[in-house]
Design a protein around this motif. Structure first.
Motif, PDB file in Angstrom:
ATOM      1  N   SER A 241      43.202  38.179  39.713  1.00 56.87           N
ATOM      2  CA  SER A 241      42.213  38.268  40.799  1.00 56.87           C
ATOM      3  C   SER A 241      41.193  39.366  40.541  1.00 56.87           C
ATOM      4  CB  SER A 241      42.925  38.522  42.133  1.00 56.87           C
ATOM      5  OG  SER A 241      43.690  39.725  42.077  1.00 56.87           O
ATOM      6  N   GLU A 242      41.578  40.355  39.707  1.00 60.43           N
ATOM      7  CA  GLU A 242      40.666  41.455  39.412  1.00 60.43           C
ATOM      8  C   GLU A 242      39.403  40.994  38.695  1.00 60.43           C
ATOM      9  OE1 GLU A 242      44.695  43.046  40.013  1.00 60.43           O
ATOM     10  OE2 GLU A 242      43.851  41.445  38.779  1.00 60.43           O
ATOM     11  N   LEU A 243      39.460  39.811  38.061  1.00 60.40           N
ATOM     12  CA  LEU A 243      38.261  39.306  37.394  1.00 60.40           C
ATOM     13  C   LEU A 243      37.103  39.159  38.376  1.00 60.40           C
ATOM     14  CD1 LEU A 243      39.570  36.566  34.925  1.00 60.40           C
ATOM     15  CD2 LEU A 243      38.296  38.631  34.316  1.00 60.40           C
ATOM     16  N   ALA A 244      37.445  38.848  39.614  1.00 61.66           N
ATOM     17  CA  ALA A 244      36.407  38.662  40.631  1.00 61.66           C
ATOM     18  C   ALA A 244      35.702  39.961  40.981  1.00 61.66           C
ATOM     19  CB  ALA A 244      37.010  38.049  41.889  1.00 61.66           C
ATOM     20  N   THR A 245      36.281  41.100  40.596  1.00 60.22           N
ATOM     21  CA  THR A 245      35.662  42.388  40.906  1.00 60.22           C
ATOM     22  C   THR A 245      34.619  42.787  39.868  1.00 60.22           C
ATOM     23  OG1 THR A 245      37.269  43.757  39.696  1.00 60.22           O
ATOM     24  CG2 THR A 245      37.836  43.117  41.963  1.00 60.22           C
TER      25      THR A 245
ATOM     26  N   ALA B 289      28.317  40.697  37.126  1.00 60.90           N
ATOM     27  CA  ALA B 289      27.866  39.706  36.145  1.00 60.90           C
ATOM     28  C   ALA B 289      27.708  40.344  34.767  1.00 60.90           C
ATOM     29  CB  ALA B 289      26.546  39.083  36.600  1.00 60.90           C
ATOM     30  N   ARG B 290      27.167  41.560  34.722  1.00 64.17           N
ATOM     31  CA  ARG B 290      26.987  42.234  33.445  1.00 64.17           C
ATOM     32  C   ARG B 290      28.327  42.618  32.821  1.00 64.17           C
ATOM     33  NH1 ARG B 290      22.852  44.327  30.467  1.00 64.17           N
ATOM     34  NH2 ARG B 290      22.039  42.269  30.997  1.00 64.17           N
ATOM     35  N   GLU B 291      29.286  43.051  33.643  1.00 64.47           N
ATOM     36  CA  GLU B 291      30.607  43.404  33.120  1.00 64.47           C
ATOM     37  C   GLU B 291      31.313  42.169  32.570  1.00 64.47           C
ATOM     38  OE1 GLU B 291      31.239  47.202  36.164  1.00 64.47           O
ATOM     39  OE2 GLU B 291      32.207  45.272  36.571  1.00 64.47           O
ATOM     40  N   THR B 292      31.166  41.029  33.227  1.00 66.86           N
ATOM     41  CA  THR B 292      31.750  39.792  32.726  1.00 66.86           C
ATOM     42  C   THR B 292      31.109  39.419  31.389  1.00 66.86           C
ATOM     43  OG1 THR B 292      32.174  38.988  34.962  1.00 66.86           O
ATOM     44  CG2 THR B 292      32.142  37.346  33.201  1.00 66.86           C
ATOM     45  N   GLU B 293      29.819  39.619  31.284  1.00 66.38           N
ATOM     46  CA  GLU B 293      29.104  39.343  30.037  1.00 66.38           C
ATOM     47  C   GLU B 293      29.624  40.231  28.912  1.00 66.38           C
ATOM     48  OE1 GLU B 293      24.433  38.648  28.706  1.00 66.38           O
ATOM     49  OE2 GLU B 293      24.917  39.847  30.486  1.00 66.38           O
ATOM     50  N   VAL B 294      29.857  41.489  29.239  1.00 68.98           N
ATOM     51  CA  VAL B 294      30.394  42.424  28.246  1.00 68.98           C
ATOM     52  C   VAL B 294      31.797  42.001  27.811  1.00 68.98           C
ATOM     53  CG1 VAL B 294      31.225  44.796  27.925  1.00 68.98           C
ATOM     54  CG2 VAL B 294      28.989  44.388  28.952  1.00 68.98           C
ATOM     55  N   LEU B 295      32.615  41.554  28.755  1.00 66.11           N
ATOM     56  CA  LEU B 295      33.957  41.080  28.429  1.00 66.11           C
ATOM     57  C   LEU B 295      33.891  39.902  27.459  1.00 66.11           C
ATOM     58  CD1 LEU B 295      37.038  40.997  28.799  1.00 66.11           C
ATOM     59  CD2 LEU B 295      36.669  39.617  30.870  1.00 66.11           C
ATOM     60  N   VAL B 296      32.992  38.978  27.696  1.00 66.87           N
ATOM     61  CA  VAL B 296      32.828  37.818  26.816  1.00 66.87           C
ATOM     62  C   VAL B 296      32.423  38.265  25.407  1.00 66.87           C
ATOM     63  CG1 VAL B 296      31.421  35.766  26.363  1.00 66.87           C
ATOM     64  CG2 VAL B 296      32.292  36.199  28.666  1.00 66.87           C
ATOM     65  N   LEU B 297      31.532  39.243  25.323  1.00 65.18           N
ATOM     66  CA  LEU B 297      31.067  39.718  24.023  1.00 65.18           C
ATOM     67  C   LEU B 297      32.165  40.491  23.289  1.00 65.18           C
ATOM     68  CD1 LEU B 297      27.437  40.753  25.017  1.00 65.18           C
ATOM     69  CD2 LEU B 297      28.154  38.761  23.676  1.00 65.18           C
ATOM     70  N   ILE B 298      32.984  41.230  24.028  1.00 68.40           N
ATOM     71  CA  ILE B 298      34.143  41.888  23.418  1.00 68.40           C
ATOM     72  C   ILE B 298      35.060  40.835  22.807  1.00 68.40           C
ATOM     73  CG2 ILE B 298      36.283  43.164  23.892  1.00 68.40           C
ATOM     74  CD1 ILE B 298      34.735  44.732  26.020  1.00 68.40           C
ATOM     75  N   ALA B 299      35.327  39.771  23.568  1.00 70.57           N
ATOM     76  CA  ALA B 299      36.191  38.697  23.077  1.00 70.57           C
ATOM     77  C   ALA B 299      35.581  38.003  21.870  1.00 70.57           C
ATOM     78  CB  ALA B 299      36.441  37.680  24.189  1.00 70.57           C
TER      79      ALA B 299
ATOM     80  N   ALA C 211      34.249  50.695  29.793  1.00 74.10           N
ATOM     81  CA  ALA C 211      35.220  51.533  30.509  1.00 74.10           C
ATOM     82  C   ALA C 211      35.509  50.965  31.895  1.00 74.10           C
ATOM     83  CB  ALA C 211      34.691  52.962  30.623  1.00 74.10           C
ATOM     84  N   ARG C 212      34.470  50.478  32.567  1.00 74.01           N
ATOM     85  CA  ARG C 212      34.677  49.902  33.907  1.00 74.01           C
ATOM     86  C   ARG C 212      35.477  48.607  33.832  1.00 74.01           C
ATOM     87  NH1 ARG C 212      28.513  50.977  36.172  1.00 74.01           N
ATOM     88  NH2 ARG C 212      28.826  53.184  36.707  1.00 74.01           N
ATOM     89  N   VAL C 213      35.205  47.779  32.823  1.00 73.11           N
ATOM     90  CA  VAL C 213      35.973  46.538  32.642  1.00 73.11           C
ATOM     91  C   VAL C 213      37.448  46.869  32.436  1.00 73.11           C
ATOM     92  CG1 VAL C 213      36.385  44.586  31.100  1.00 73.11           C
ATOM     93  CG2 VAL C 213      34.048  45.159  31.780  1.00 73.11           C
ATOM     94  N   PHE C 214      37.713  47.833  31.557  1.00 73.79           N
ATOM     95  CA  PHE C 214      39.097  48.205  31.274  1.00 73.79           C
ATOM     96  C   PHE C 214      39.790  48.735  32.523  1.00 73.79           C
ATOM     97  CE2 PHE C 214      38.857  49.044  26.390  1.00 73.79           C
ATOM     98  CZ  PHE C 214      38.415  47.747  26.210  1.00 73.79           C
ATOM     99  N   THR C 215      39.090  49.570  33.290  1.00 69.94           N
ATOM    100  CA  THR C 215      39.675  50.158  34.497  1.00 69.94           C
ATOM    101  C   THR C 215      39.964  49.084  35.546  1.00 69.94           C
ATOM    102  OG1 THR C 215      38.557  52.269  34.136  1.00 69.94           O
ATOM    103  CG2 THR C 215      39.323  51.794  36.372  1.00 69.94           C
ATOM    104  N   LYS C 216      38.995  48.215  35.789  1.00 71.94           N
ATOM    105  CA  LYS C 216      39.161  47.188  36.816  1.00 71.94           C
ATOM    106  C   LYS C 216      40.273  46.202  36.462  1.00 71.94           C
ATOM    107  CE  LYS C 216      34.441  47.147  38.709  1.00 71.94           C
ATOM    108  NZ  LYS C 216      33.223  46.322  38.935  1.00 71.94           N
ATOM    109  N   LEU C 217      40.405  45.892  35.170  1.00 69.67           N
ATOM    110  CA  LEU C 217      41.389  44.889  34.750  1.00 69.67           C
ATOM    111  C   LEU C 217      42.699  45.507  34.269  1.00 69.67           C
ATOM    112  CD1 LEU C 217      39.043  42.397  32.831  1.00 69.67           C
ATOM    113  CD2 LEU C 217      39.739  42.366  35.236  1.00 69.67           C
ATOM    114  N   GLY C 218      42.784  46.834  34.263  1.00 67.28           N
ATOM    115  CA  GLY C 218      44.015  47.504  33.846  1.00 67.28           C
ATOM    116  C   GLY C 218      44.335  47.303  32.381  1.00 67.28           C
TER     117      GLY C 218
END
Length: 224
Positions: A151-155, A158-168, A192-199
């Protein structure tokens, strides 16, 4: 100095790795273990920076040893580099799932091993995106129930989700900065925010989550 623990059930392999790594100016071999239980005991006592972990061992295998080592109090900065004979291997998938920072084939060169230890020691992951995608595709499709997206993905913005996709997609912070036309400092903040929000501990876990949750589909390229 990078403190390294070497875990392998073959004495000659451990000795070879130890001699190679100990010859580096920035690496100290603080221990060797012949099985998972011994590895956990040494890690609890010595707190290595990097554990070079064989996966397939009698008794406690490398997966369970990785799980236990990364669960030890004060192990937040411990990184596990798993060794395997085959790149598409269920054991590799499980090791990454429990928190390993990357994997290396046992036929890797001496320079590749030394480089891999340095990479994971500085907090980066050692994952070839095409191999990781293939691993996850092969083993998630064998699961009867796809893991539910956290559920944390919803937090994420849009830019953080984009960064997650690029990391992957295997992009470094510098490459992400170029892709998004922002500074590398800004990218580091987003990561850093992606890592914190998603643990998440590191980029390896970010890759796993992105594929398993369906944020990234194996075979698809990162957005342009």
């Amino acid at each position: 100095m990078i403190n390294v623990l070497i875990v392998d059930d073959q004495t000659i392999v451990r000795a070879g790795f130890a001699a190679l790594l100990a010859a580096q100016d920035d690496i100290t071999v603080i221990g060797e273990a012949g099985d998972g239980r011994e590895a956990v005991r040494i890690a609890e006592r010595s707190r290595p920076d990097v554990v070079v972990m064989d996966i397939r061992m009698p008794g406690m295998d490398g997966i369970e040893a990785t799980r236990r080592i990364l669960s030890l109090p004060g192990s937040e900065n411990v990184r596990v580099l798993v060794l395997t004979t085959f790149d598409v291997d269920e054991y590799v998938y499980e090791a990454l799932a429990v928190g390993a920072s990357g994997f290396l084939l046992k036929d890797a060169t001496a320079d590749e091993l030394v480089s891999a230890v340095r990479v994971v020691a500085r907090g980066d992951s050692l994952l070839a995106p095409q191999v990781t995608g293939r691993l996850i595709r092969e083993f998630t499709k064998q699961r009867r129930n796809r893991p539910q997206a956290p559920s944390e993905l919803a937090t994420l913005t849009a830019r953080e989700t984009e960064v997650l996709v690029l990391i992957a997609g295997g992009l470094s912070n510098g490459e992400i900065a170029q892709r998004l036309v922002v500074s590398e400092h800004t990218v580091k903040t987003h990561v850093a925010r992606v890592f914190t929000k998603l643990g998440l501990r590191d980029r390896a876990q970010a890759v796993m989550l992105a594929y398993e949750s369906g944020v990234v589909v194996p075979g698809e390229s990162a957005p342009g």
